[in-house]
Design a protein around this motif. Sequence first.
Motif, PDB file in Angstrom:
ATOM      1  N   ASP A 180      12.057   1.277  -9.775  1.00 41.96           N
ATOM      2  CA  ASP A 180      12.432   0.645  -8.512  1.00 41.96           C
ATOM      3  C   ASP A 180      11.198   0.267  -7.697  1.00 41.96           C
ATOM      4  O   ASP A 180      11.135  -0.809  -7.110  1.00 41.96           O
ATOM      5  CB  ASP A 180      13.334   1.570  -7.684  1.00 41.96           C
ATOM      6  N   ILE A 181      10.219   1.162  -7.665  1.00 38.56           N
ATOM      7  CA  ILE A 181       8.984   0.890  -6.929  1.00 38.56           C
ATOM      8  C   ILE A 181       8.240  -0.279  -7.564  1.00 38.56           C
ATOM      9  O   ILE A 181       7.748  -1.174  -6.863  1.00 38.56           O
ATOM     10  CB  ILE A 181       8.088   2.147  -6.869  1.00 38.56           C
ATOM     11  N   GLU A 182       8.165  -0.296  -8.896  1.00 34.78           N
ATOM     12  CA  GLU A 182       7.490  -1.392  -9.594  1.00 34.78           C
ATOM     13  C   GLU A 182       8.152  -2.732  -9.284  1.00 34.78           C
ATOM     14  O   GLU A 182       7.463  -3.730  -9.027  1.00 34.78           O
ATOM     15  CB  GLU A 182       7.508  -1.161 -11.102  1.00 34.78           C
ATOM     16  N   ILE A 183       9.468  -2.769  -9.299  1.00 35.24           N
ATOM     17  CA  ILE A 183      10.202  -4.009  -9.033  1.00 35.24           C
ATOM     18  C   ILE A 183       9.945  -4.477  -7.609  1.00 35.24           C
ATOM     19  O   ILE A 183       9.647  -5.652  -7.372  1.00 35.24           O
ATOM     20  CB  ILE A 183      11.711  -3.819  -9.294  1.00 35.24           C
ATOM     21  N   ARG A 184      10.050  -3.573  -6.650  1.00 37.27           N
ATOM     22  CA  ARG A 184       9.828  -3.937  -5.249  1.00 37.27           C
ATOM     23  C   ARG A 184       8.392  -4.404  -5.028  1.00 37.27           C
ATOM     24  O   ARG A 184       8.153  -5.376  -4.315  1.00 37.27           O
ATOM     25  CB  ARG A 184      10.164  -2.747  -4.333  1.00 37.27           C
ATOM     26  N   TYR A 185       7.440  -3.717  -5.655  1.00 36.38           N
ATOM     27  CA  TYR A 185       6.034  -4.095  -5.513  1.00 36.38           C
ATOM     28  C   TYR A 185       5.804  -5.506  -6.047  1.00 36.38           C
ATOM     29  O   TYR A 185       5.140  -6.316  -5.400  1.00 36.38           O
ATOM     30  CB  TYR A 185       5.135  -3.096  -6.245  1.00 36.38           C
ATOM     31  N   ARG A 186       6.349  -5.796  -7.219  1.00 39.50           N
ATOM     32  CA  ARG A 186       6.179  -7.133  -7.800  1.00 39.50           C
ATOM     33  C   ARG A 186       6.788  -8.214  -6.916  1.00 39.50           C
ATOM     34  O   ARG A 186       6.215  -9.286  -6.740  1.00 39.50           O
ATOM     35  CB  ARG A 186       6.798  -7.189  -9.195  1.00 39.50           C
ATOM     36  N   GLY A 212       0.818  -1.209   0.000  1.00 36.69           N
ATOM     37  CA  GLY A 212       0.000   0.000   0.000  1.00 36.69           C
ATOM     38  C   GLY A 212       0.851   1.258   0.000  1.00 36.69           C
ATOM     39  O   GLY A 212       0.556   2.223  -0.713  1.00 36.69           O
ATOM     40  N   ARG A 213       1.927   1.241   0.794  1.00 39.00           N
ATOM     41  CA  ARG A 213       2.845   2.384   0.830  1.00 39.00           C
ATOM     42  C   ARG A 213       3.530   2.560  -0.518  1.00 39.00           C
ATOM     43  O   ARG A 213       3.646   3.678  -1.026  1.00 39.00           O
ATOM     44  CB  ARG A 213       3.889   2.203   1.931  1.00 39.00           C
ATOM     45  N   LEU A 214       3.960   1.461  -1.113  1.00 38.64           N
ATOM     46  CA  LEU A 214       4.610   1.531  -2.420  1.00 38.64           C
ATOM     47  C   LEU A 214       3.654   2.054  -3.486  1.00 38.64           C
ATOM     48  O   LEU A 214       4.051   2.845  -4.354  1.00 38.64           O
ATOM     49  CB  LEU A 214       5.152   0.158  -2.830  1.00 38.64           C
ATOM     50  N   GLN A 215       2.400   1.643  -3.418  1.00 34.06           N
ATOM     51  CA  GLN A 215       1.412   2.126  -4.379  1.00 34.06           C
ATOM     52  C   GLN A 215       1.231   3.633  -4.237  1.00 34.06           C
ATOM     53  O   GLN A 215       1.170   4.350  -5.237  1.00 34.06           O
ATOM     54  CB  GLN A 215       0.084   1.416  -4.173  1.00 34.06           C
ATOM     55  N   SER A 216       1.194   4.116  -3.010  1.00 35.24           N
ATOM     56  CA  SER A 216       1.071   5.559  -2.773  1.00 35.24           C
ATOM     57  C   SER A 216       2.299   6.299  -3.310  1.00 35.24           C
ATOM     58  O   SER A 216       2.170   7.342  -3.958  1.00 35.24           O
ATOM     59  CB  SER A 216       0.898   5.820  -1.282  1.00 35.24           C
ATOM     60  N   ASP A 217       3.486   5.756  -3.041  1.00 32.06           N
ATOM     61  CA  ASP A 217       4.719   6.360  -3.556  1.00 32.06           C
ATOM     62  C   ASP A 217       4.729   6.380  -5.082  1.00 32.06           C
ATOM     63  O   ASP A 217       5.159   7.351  -5.699  1.00 32.06           O
ATOM     64  CB  ASP A 217       5.953   5.593  -3.062  1.00 32.06           C
ATOM     65  N   TYR A 218       4.251   5.306  -5.679  1.00 30.98           N
ATOM     66  CA  TYR A 218       4.201   5.203  -7.133  1.00 30.98           C
ATOM     67  C   TYR A 218       3.280   6.267  -7.715  1.00 30.98           C
ATOM     68  O   TYR A 218       3.626   6.945  -8.686  1.00 30.98           O
ATOM     69  CB  TYR A 218       3.716   3.799  -7.527  1.00 30.98           C
TER      70      TYR A 218
END
Length: 132
Positions: A61-67, A19-25
């Motif tokens: 970077d966010i996409e990779i971490r999220y996946r 959820g945090r990564l989605q917000s950052d994205y």
Amino acid sequence: MHMTEQELRQIHRNNMEMGRLQSDYETTCGSFGISPVQSDGMPHGSGEKSNGMADVEEKVDIEIRYRQLYWENEKLIRKAREYISQFPDEILRQVLAARYINGMEIMMVAADVGLTMNQCEVICKVHFNNVF
């Protein structure tokens, strides 16, 4: 099959991090684009976040971490469902699934299952104290 309480709790932690990564994205993606303020070909500061290559790299970077988190979580959820399904007691299965897979607070678990908060807490504590 055994699963630790730590592994079950990791599902919720992963969901929170995703959820945090989605917000950052979304924040990062919102900074892309050409500013309509000046169109004379010269760079002008707008006081906003830079919209250069650093943002593209951050987005990737966010996409990779999220996946990575998504697939790790899917694996944990499958393992948790298999673990929980092995118990014959329906109430135990409902409490464990609501608490750990769905990440519900104990008050919501109690309301969902029809028990008191104390009963739900005891079920979780006794289960993990007896299993391990």
